[in-house]
Write an enzyme that holds these catalytic residues in place. Structure first.
Site, PDB file in Angstrom:
ATOM      1  CE  LYS A 174     -13.831   6.665   1.170  1.00 17.28           C
ATOM      2  NZ  LYS A 174     -13.006   6.782   2.375  1.00 17.28           N
ATOM      3  CG  HIS A 215      -2.004  -0.983   1.202  1.00 19.77           C
ATOM      4  ND1 HIS A 215      -3.266  -0.732   0.707  1.00 19.77           N
ATOM      5  CD2 HIS A 215      -2.015  -2.257   1.608  1.00 19.77           C
ATOM      6  CE1 HIS A 215      -4.012  -1.820   0.832  1.00 19.77           C
ATOM      7  NE2 HIS A 215      -3.258  -2.772   1.374  1.00 19.77           N
TER       8      HIS A 215
HETATM    9  C1  NTF Z   1      -2.447   3.841   1.995  1.00 24.70           C
HETATM   10  N1  NTF Z   1      -1.280   3.239   2.618  1.00 24.70           N
HETATM   11  C2  NTF Z   1      -2.028   4.693   0.807  1.00 24.70           C
HETATM   12  O1  NTF Z   1      -1.264   5.780   1.232  1.00 24.70           O
HETATM   13  C3  NTF Z   1      -3.240   5.203   0.051  1.00 24.70           C
HETATM   14  O2  NTF Z   1      -2.833   5.872  -1.109  1.00 24.70           O
HETATM   15  C4  NTF Z   1      -4.138   4.028  -0.321  1.00 24.70           C
HETATM   16  O3  NTF Z   1      -5.318   4.492  -0.917  1.00 24.70           O
HETATM   17  C5  NTF Z   1      -4.478   3.227   0.922  1.00 24.70           C
HETATM   18  O4  NTF Z   1      -3.288   2.782   1.560  1.00 24.70           O
HETATM   19  C6  NTF Z   1      -5.306   2.008   0.610  1.00 24.70           C
HETATM   20  O5  NTF Z   1      -4.676   1.218  -0.343  1.00 24.70           O
HETATM   21  C7  NTF Z   1      -1.097   3.169   3.937  1.00 24.70           C
HETATM   22  O6  NTF Z   1      -1.860   3.650   4.725  1.00 24.70           O
HETATM   23  C8  NTF Z   1       0.148   2.479   4.423  1.00 24.70           C
HETATM   24  F1  NTF Z   1      -0.043   2.001   5.634  1.00 24.70           F
HETATM   25  F2  NTF Z   1       0.494   1.487   3.627  1.00 24.70           F
HETATM   26  F3  NTF Z   1       1.135   3.301   4.439  1.00 24.70           F
END
Ligand code: NTF
Length: 837
Positions: free
Chosen positions: A677, A374
Site C-alpha cells: 500500500k 500465512h
Molecule cells: C499474516 N499472518 C502475515 O503475518 C503477514 O505477513 C501476511 O501479509 C498476512 O498474513 C496475509 O497473508 C497472520 O496474520 C497469521 F494469522 F497467519 F498469523
C-alpha cells in the site's frame, strides 16, 4: 479532502430503473425518502447518523439490483464457485468503496452538498466492520473485492462477530482496550436470511447403531445445538455488474426461550441456553500470530465451517446437482488453518449424513480444498489439546484418526522404516500432551498448499512443512499477496489517482500493470512538481488529523516516516524507536548537527495479553512525550503514536507517508501487505530482505529501495552459532539503552522498561542489536536522499509506476488459473421487466 476519481465517467446510461437510477436527482429523492421511510426522521430531528443511514440505504438499493442480476446469472449457469473460508474479513467502511465501485462517488458528493450536508462528515459516521486482526483479515477483504472485479463467482464465508477487533485507546501512554460496538446503530449493508439458517452440533458423544439395512453406523449425539443464521453483504466489482456475497454467520439458540423452564419459575435458566449460544459469534479473538487454545475459539471455527458447508450443500440441492459433484461446483480456499476443521466436517457430512463410501468422500474432499499458510511463527501454528478437541468434536476426532491411519499407511510404504518421519507427519502430536495438528489436517486434505510471498513459500518447503513437501512436492506453490487499488488508491488517495488518470487514462484501476506508463513522467519536471504538491497536500491533511487526535503539531515539511501494523516483536517497532532515541541523543549531544527534520509515525494494536508489545507502545509514547516537550529538538524530531490503527486510519496515513518501515527480522514476516500500500502511494521503503519486501525491491529496483540488515539465511546462521546481543553493542546503542534504563523516559522509574531492555541485552530472538548499525546507517542514507528533492520524487514515482504486480487482481488471477480453475461469468443487468413476479 478532494474527491476520489472525478475523472472517471459514470455509466449512467446502463441504469434506467427509476428507483435505482444513478443520476443525481434520483439519488436525492432516494436519500430523502429513506430519511423518512427508513429512519423515520425529518431533517430538524435527524442526526448525522440518520443522514448516513439514509445515504447508505440509497446506495444499497443500487447495489441490490446488481446482486439480484448476479445471483440470477450464477444460478442459471450453475457456475463453478469459489468459497473463501476465513475466520476474519477486515472490510473497512463500505460506503465510500461502494460509491467508487459503482462509479457515482462524484455525483453523490454533489447531491449531498446540494442538500446542504457535508459529505465527508457522513462518510465518517460509518463504524467500520473490524472483523479481523490485521494482514490475514484484510487480505480476505482485498481478495473478495478482486474476485468481484474479475467476475469470479464467489462466496466469502465467515463469522459475524458482534464485537470486532477492540478499539484501542492510549491512556497515559499505555494501550487500553474498549469493546468495538460496531453494530450499535445497525448495519445497513447486510441482509438477514433467516430462511437459510442451519443447525450446528457441538459436544456430546458418539455411539454405534444399525441402520435400516442393518449396517453398523456411527451416530453423533451432540451435547448442544446452535443455529447459524446467515447475514449477507453484497460485494461489488469495480465498474461491472457483479455483486458477489460475503455470508457471515451469527450464532443463535434453537429456541430463544425455554418455556418449560420458564414455567417452572427458573427465569435465569430459561435464557441461559440463548446466552450461551450467542457467545459463539460474540467476539473476535484479538490475537495476531498467536493461537489461543480456548474451547470457544475451536467452537467458533467449527461453527462457521459447518454452517458454510451445509449452506453449500443447500445450494447444490437448489441447483439440482448431485453431491458427488461437490468439488466440481465448489473450490474452497482455507485462509490459514482457522477453517481447517472443514476437512473433517466435509467427510462427516458426506460419510455420516449422506452415506457415501469413505474413498469417494475422501476423493471429493481432497479435490475441494486448498490451503494457504500465512505464518512461519511456531506460536501461531494451531494445535488443539486432544481432550479439548474431543469434548467439542468427538465425531471429528474419530474421523481424524481414520484419516490419519490411512495417511500414515501411505507414508509407511513411501518411506520404508522411517519411524521418525511418521511421528513428524502424523495428524496427532504425541510428544508429551497429545495435540491435533491443524496444519497437518489442512495439508492432507488439500490438493494445493501455498505461501504468500516467494521467500515464505520457499521457507515453508524447507522448514515448517518440509516433510509434506518431500511427500507431495507437486502440491506446493506460491501466491504472492496483493492489495486492491480501488480502496488503497482510488478511495484513499484521490489526488494522486486523479493525477495518474490524467497522465495515463484510468484503466490502471482494473489493470494495475498499466502504472508502468508513468515511468517516463519521472523525467518530467512539471509532473514531478505536481506529484510533490499532492504528497504535500496529503501530508497537510494528515497533520490536521494528528492535531485533532493527538493535539500535536507536526510539520508537513518534515519527512513522514511511518510504521503502521500490529505491534509484535518480530516486526521490530522497538528497532525503530531505539533508532529514534539515538537520533534524539545525537541532537542533544550536538545541537548544531546537520539534521533532516523527521516525523516518526507509529500505529498498531497489541494483543491484550502480549505484555512486551504493550511495553513497546508505552516506550514509543514516552519518547513521543519527551521529544515533544524538549525545546532543544523542536521542529526537527517528532514522534506520534496514532491511536486505534484500523482501515479508516490506514486510508489517511498511506497517502501521506514518504518512508515505509518494513523492518521485520528476515524470515519472520510471511509477506506483509502494508508494504504494498505504501509503495503504490509513492512512499519509499526502508526494509529487510523479508516477505514481499524482496519482491517489491525487485520490481521497483534496488536503487529505489533502502535495504538493510541480515538475510533470512544469515539470521539462521547467527542463531545457529548462538546469538549474543552484546557482541553487537556499539557506543551509540549503549547510550540509548542507558538512557532508557536511567528512567529518562519514565519520570525516573528505572524499572519500567527493564523487561524490554533486558530482553534485548540477554536474549532477543529477533536480533534487534544485530541489525541496529545497518539500520542506522541506512537511515542516514534516507535522510541524505530526501534532500535531493528531485531525485526523491523520481524514486517515489517509480515506486508507484512499478507496483503493478501488487494488485490483488494479479494474485486472484493466479489463484484462479493454478488452484481454483474457476472461469469468470460476466453479469448482465436485469431490468424490472426481467424480475416481474
Ligand atoms: C499474516 N499472518 C502475515 O503475518 C503477514 O505477513 C501476511 O501479509 C498476512 O498474513 C496475509 O497473508 C497472520 O496474520 C497469521 F494469522 F497467519 F498469523
Amino acid at each position: 479532502m478532494a474527491t476520489p476519481m472525478k475523472s472517471m465517467e459514470t455509466p449512467t446510461e446502463l441504469y434506467d430503473d427509476e428507483r435505482t437510477a444513478l443520476t443525481k436527482e434520483a439519488f436525492k429523492r432516494a436519500f430523502l425518502d429513506n430519511l423518512l421511510y427508513v429512519q423515520g426522521k425529518f431533517p430538524a430531528l435527524a442526526s448525522q447518523n440518520d443522514y448516513y443511514q439514509a445515504l447508505a440505504y440509497a446506495v444499497r438499493d443500487r447495489l441490490l439490483q446488481r446482486w439480484i442480476s448476479t445471483a440470477a446469472a450464477y444460478t442459471k449457469q450453475g457456475s463453478r464457485t469459489v468459497a473463501y473460508f476465513s475466520a476474519e474479513f477486515l472490510m473497512g467502511p463500505h460506503l465510500g468503496n461502494n460509491l467508487i465501485n459503482l462509479g457515482i462517488y462524484e455525483q453523490v458528493r454533489e447531491a449531498i452538498s446540494e442538500l446542504g450536508l457535508d459529505f465527508d462528515t457522513l462518510l465518517r459516521q460509518e463504524d467500520e466492520p473490524g472483523l479481523g486482526n490485521g494482514g490475514l483479515g484484510r487480505l480476505a477483504a482485498c481478495f473478495i473485492d478482486s474476485m468481484a472485479t474479475l467476475e469470479i463467482p464467489s462466496l466469502g464465508y465467515g463469522i459475524r462477530y458482534e464485537f470486532g477487533i477492540f478499539h484501542q485507546e492510549i491512556v497515559d501512554g499505555w494501550q487500553t482496550e474498549r469493546t468495538d460496538k460496531w453494530l450499535r446503530f445497525g448495519n445497513p449493508w447486510e441482509i438477514l436470511r433467516p430462511e437459510w439458517a442451519v443447525e450446528v452440533k457441538l459436544g456430546g458423544h458418539t455411539e454405534q447403531y444399525r441402520d435400516e439395512q442393518e449396517r453398523l453406523r456411527i451416530r453423533w449425539v451432540p451435547g448442544k445445538v446452535v443455529v447459524g443464521v446467515p447475514y449477507d453483504t453484497p460485494i461489488l466489482g469495480f465498474r461491472n455488474n457483479t455483486a458477489n456475497t460475503l455470508r457471515l454467520w451469527k450464532a443463535e439458540a434453537p429456541e430463544s426461550f425455554d418455556f418449560s423452564t420458564f414455567n417452572r419459575g427458573d427465569y435465569g435458566g430459561a435464557v441461559r441456553q440463548k446466552v450461551w449460544s450467542e457467545t459463539l459469534s460474540k467476539v473476535l479473538y484479538p490475537n495476531d500470530e498467536q493461537i489461543q487454545g480456548k474451547t470457544l475459539r475451536l467452537e467458533q471455527q467449527y461453527f462457521f465451517v459447518s454452517a458454510s458447508l451445509q449452506d453449500m450443500m443447500r445450494i447444490m440441492r437448489v441447483q439440482k446437482l448431485p453431491l458427488e459433484r461437490f468439488h466440481e461446483k465448489f473450490a474452497v480456499q482455507l485462509n490459514d488453518t482457522h477453517p481447517a476443521i472443514a476437512v473433517a466436517e466435509l467427510m462427516r457430512l458426506l460419510v455420516d449424513d449422506h452415506v457415501m463410501p469413505w474413498e469417494q468422500a475422501w476423493d471429493i474432499t481432497c479435490k475441494t480444498f486448498a490451503y494457504t499458510n500465512h505464518t512461519l511463527l511456531p506460536e501461531a501454528l494451531e494445535c488443539w489439546p486432544l481432550e479439548l478437541f474431543k469434548s467439542v468434536l468427538p465425531r471429528h476426532l474419530d474421523l481424524i484418526y481414520e484419516i490419519n491411519v490411512r495417511f500414515l499407511d501411505e507414508v509407511r510404504i513411501r518411506f520404508y522404516g522411517d519411524e521418525a518421519r511418521l511421528a513428524r507427519l502424523s495428524l496427532i502430536d504425541e510428544h508429551g500432551e497429545r495435540y491435533v495438528r491443524m496444519a497437518h489436517l489442512a495439508c492432507v486434505g488439500s490438493h494445493t498448499i501455498n505461501g504468500v510471498a516467494e521467500l515464505h513459500s520457499e521457507l515453508l518447503k524447507q522448514d515448517v512443512l518440509r516433510d509434506f513437501y518431500e511427500l507431495w512436492p507437486h502440491k506446493f506453490g506460491n501466491k504472492t499477496n496483493g492489495v486492491t487499488p480501488r480502496r488503497w488508491m482510488a478511495l484513499s488517495n484521490p489526488r494522486l489517482s486523479d493525477l495518474i488518470s490524467e497522465a495515463i487514462g484510468d484503466s490502471w484501476l482494473k489493470n494495475l500493470d498499466e502504472l508502468q506508463k508513468l515511468e517516463p513522467f519521472a523525467q518530467d519536471a512539471a509532473f514531478r512538481q505536481r506529484w510533490r504538491e499532492i504528497k504535500l497536500a496529503n501530508k497537510v491533511d494528515f497533520a490536521a488529523f494528528v492535531k485533532e487526535r493527538n493535539g500535536i503539531n507536526i510539520d508537513p515539511a518534515s519527512l513522514f516516516d511511518v510504521q503502521v501494523k500490529r505491534i509484535h516483536e518480530y516486526k521490530r517497532q522497538h528497532l525503530n524507536i531505539l533508532h529514534v532515541i539515538a537520533l534524539y541523543h545525537r541532537l542533544r549531544s550536538d545541537p548544531n548537527a546537520d539534521f533532516q527534520p523527521r516525523t516518526f509515525i507509529f500505529g498498531g494494536k497489541a494483543a491484550p495479553a502480549y505484555h512486551m508489545a504493550k511495553l513497546i507502545i508505552k516506550l514509543i509514547n514516552s519518547v513521543a512525550d519527551v521529544v515533544d516537550r524538549d525545546p532543544a529538538v523542536k521542529d526537527r524530531l517528532k514522534v506520534v503514536f496514532l491511536q486505534n490503527f484500523n482501515v479508516s486510519n490506514g486510508q489517511r496515513v498511506y497517502p501521506a507517508a514518504e518512508l515505509s518501515e518494513q523492518i521485520s527480522t528476515a524470515g519472520k514476516e510471511a509477506s506483509g501487505t502494508g508494504n504494498m500500500k505504501f509503495s503504490m502511494n509513492g512512499a519509499l521503503t526502508i526494509g529487510t530482505m523479508d516477505g514481499a519486501n524482496i519482491e517489491i525491491r525487485q520490481e521497483v529496483g534496488a536503487e529505489n529501495f533502502f535495504l538493510f540488515g541480515l538475510t533470512a539465511e544469515q539470521v539462521a546462521q547467527t542463531k545457529g552459532r548462538g546469538y549474543r546481543p552484546l557482541e553487537h553493542m556499539t557506543a551509540e546503542l549503549q547510550e540509548v539503552i542507558s538512557l532508557i534504563n536511567s528512567g529518562f523516559f519514565s519520570r525516573g522509574d528505572v524499572q519500567m522498561f527493564r523487561a524490554l531492555t533486558d530482553g534485548l541485552l540477554w536474549h532477543d530472538p529477533y536480533l534487534v542489536f544485530a541489525d541496529f548499525e545497518s539500520y542506522s546507517e541506512c537511515q542516514l542514507q534516507v535522510s541524505q536522499a530526501y534532500r535531493d528533492v528531485d531525485h526523491w520524487t523520481r524514486m517515489s514515482i517509480l515506486n508507484s509506476a512499478r507496483s503493478g504486480k501488487f494488485s490483488s487482481d494479479r494474485t486472484i488471477r493466479e489463484y484462479c488459473a493454478d488452484i481454483w480453475r474457476a472461469p469468470s461469468v460476466p453479469v448482465r443487468l436485469l431490468s424490472q421487466e426481467d424480475v416481474k413476479v
